[in-house]
Design a protein around this motif. Structure first.
Motif, mmCIF file in Angstrom:
data_model
loop_
_atom_site.group_PDB
_atom_site.id
_atom_site.type_symbol
_atom_site.label_atom_id
_atom_site.label_comp_id
_atom_site.label_asym_id
_atom_site.label_seq_id
_atom_site.Cartn_x
_atom_site.Cartn_y
_atom_site.Cartn_z
ATOM 1 N N ILE A 108 -1.788 -5.608 3.692
ATOM 2 C CA ILE A 108 -1.279 -5.663 2.124
ATOM 3 C C ILE A 108 -0.290 -4.725 1.925
ATOM 4 N N THR A 109 -0.369 -3.187 2.080
ATOM 5 C CA THR A 109 0.458 -2.420 1.688
ATOM 6 C C THR A 109 1.722 -2.259 2.211
ATOM 7 N N VAL A 161 -8.817 -1.746 -1.666
ATOM 8 C CA VAL A 161 -7.948 -1.778 -2.686
ATOM 9 C C VAL A 161 -6.590 -1.208 -2.330
ATOM 10 N N SER A 162 -5.417 -1.720 -2.530
ATOM 11 C CA SER A 162 -4.212 -1.087 -2.472
ATOM 12 C C SER A 162 -3.496 -0.842 -3.644
ATOM 13 N N ILE A 163 -3.134 0.379 -3.896
ATOM 14 C CA ILE A 163 -2.153 0.818 -5.216
ATOM 15 C C ILE A 163 -0.855 1.182 -4.812
ATOM 16 N N VAL A 170 1.502 -1.959 -8.738
ATOM 17 C CA VAL A 170 1.141 -3.047 -7.942
ATOM 18 C C VAL A 170 -0.257 -2.937 -7.365
ATOM 19 N N ILE A 171 -1.231 -3.495 -7.933
ATOM 20 C CA ILE A 171 -2.739 -3.337 -7.425
ATOM 21 C C ILE A 171 -3.075 -4.486 -6.810
ATOM 22 N N VAL A 221 1.037 -6.926 -11.031
ATOM 23 C CA VAL A 221 1.958 -5.826 -11.603
ATOM 24 C C VAL A 221 1.796 -5.532 -12.854
ATOM 25 N N ASN A 222 1.621 -4.226 -12.904
ATOM 26 C CA ASN A 222 1.208 -3.832 -14.314
ATOM 27 C C ASN A 222 2.294 -2.615 -14.781
ATOM 28 N N ASP A 223 2.928 -3.074 -15.783
ATOM 29 C CA ASP A 223 4.163 -2.251 -16.194
ATOM 30 C C ASP A 223 4.169 -2.079 -17.760
#
Length: 376
Positions: free
Chosen positions: A63-64, A88-90, A47-48, A129-131
């Motif tokens: 954010i995080t 940025v939050s990862i 989740v970026i 969301v990158n899956d």
């Protein structure tokens, strides 16, 4: 039970069974999935979220932390790992290994992230969301055209992508090296000061000009007519001809009289692709789950032939990586080794069976009385 004796006594039934097994084996071999890599389940998603200009502490607080709380509500969750950097939050989401059907889990994750995004501060980009970062692109094709711009190549790449997606064995097509277009407005501070304009005022005028608002609708009996107001920018010329009001007077000027407007690309570029020393765009093709890599290669070749015949001279599609050829070679090597090994193994088995046959079986023994009877 003596299988050999039963087979000999029922030779017709045995022959039918052998034929059925051969046909079933050929059919299974034909439908066997052929992939370059074995399939595996990826139980990790990222989740970026971008928050330009914010410090790591503010990113963590605003954010995080909020996203982690809603992510922890997922029952299938194994653990969460997060990183907060400047702007940025990862967040890395890992699911327990006992789960194999990941699509409902990722859909639930997206719904929770969307609900949490409503409470994000202004200026936040995302969260996304990158899956799908585990896709394997077995076929990579580059598109080159020295006489064409990036924008023209991107249009051709989009059309080629649509053609490749029609291939039944292709699941996903990604375009690499595409440059993001921008409209650049270059002004002279001295000229703006002379007119009493500031860059902020000029920006606000352009933002107020380029806006899409609903125009309402007119209902006539059984017909409904939607009204679409004009005013938004459709081309670079529309921007050049934008009327700018001079503060403190009734005079107006065109934007092109006080600034230079041109189309360009984001500089520096995030990524570039080169093929044979030329700037190019790349297309990566991934196979669908349980597909046949060799069949996909045949279908991709047909599409490439069609594309090469459709577009003008100067547009070239070059194959950089083609895994179906490697898979086909490996399958052919396996079949060749199998065909060579089976007769050798059969001969070896018969040879050992003859050696291990008891001495009483060959040559057959005859009694002395039977020998004299044959002589008489």
């Amino acid at each position: 039970m003596n299988i050999t004796r039963a087979t000999i006594n029922n030779n017709r039934t045995a022959l039918v069974l052998i034929i059925v097994l051969i046909i079933a084996g050929l059919q299974a071999y034909k439908n066997l999935p052929r992939a370059y890599d074995p399939g595996f389940v990826i139980r990790v998603a990222k989740v970026i979220t971008h928050f330009p200009g914010a410090s790591p502490e503010r990113v963590e607080q605003l954010i995080t932390d909020k996203l982690e709380k809603v992510i922890q509500e997922i029952p299938e969750l194994d653990f969460v790992k997060s990183t907060s950097r400047t702007g940025v939050s990862i967040i890395t989401v890992s699911i327990q290994e006992s789960y194999t059907n990941m699509r409902p889990i990722w859909d639930n994750l997206r719904r929770k992230i969307e609900s949490a995004a409503k409470d994000m501060p202004d200026g936040v980009i995302g969260p996304e969301v990158n899956d799908e970062f585990g896709d394997v692109f077995g076929v990579v094709v580059t598109l080159t055209g020295p006489e064409f711009s990036y924008a023209e190549l991107k249009d051709i790449a989009d059309q080629a992508r649509d053609e490749f997606l029609r291939v039944p064995e292709v699941a996903k097509v990604e375009i690499y090296g595409a440059q993001e277009e921008r409209i650049f407005i270059e002004y002279n501070n001295a000229r703006l000061s002379e007119l009493g304009l500031s860059p902020t005022q000029l920006m606000q005028m352009l933002e107020n000009r380029n806006i899409v608002v609903p125009g309402g609708a007119i209902t006539l009996d059984m017909e409904r007519i939607e009204l679409e107001p004009s005013g938004n920018f459709e081309s670079v010329d529309d921007i050049r001809h934008t009327i700018v009001s001079i503060p403190g007077s009734n005079n107006v000027v065109y934007l092109e009289d006080i600034a230079t407007i041109k189309r360009g690309y984001v500089d520096p570029a995030s990524s570039k692709v080169h093929s044979s020393g030329q700037l190019a765009l790349g297309l990566g093709l991934s196979m669908r789950e349980g597909g046949n890599n060799i069949r996909m290669g045949e279908q991709v070749k047909e599409v490439l032939n069609y594309l090469n015949q459709t577009y003008p001279i100067g547009i070239d599609f070059n194959v950089i990586n083609f895994s179906p050829k490697e898979v086909e070679d490996k399958v052919n090597d396996f079949v060749s080794n199998l065909i060579q090994a089976v007769p050798h193994r059969t001969t070896e088995t018969l040879f050992f069976q003859r050696i291990k046959r008891p001495a009483t079986d060959w040559p057959p023994k005859r009694s002395i009385s039977s020998t004299f009877e044959s002589l008489n």
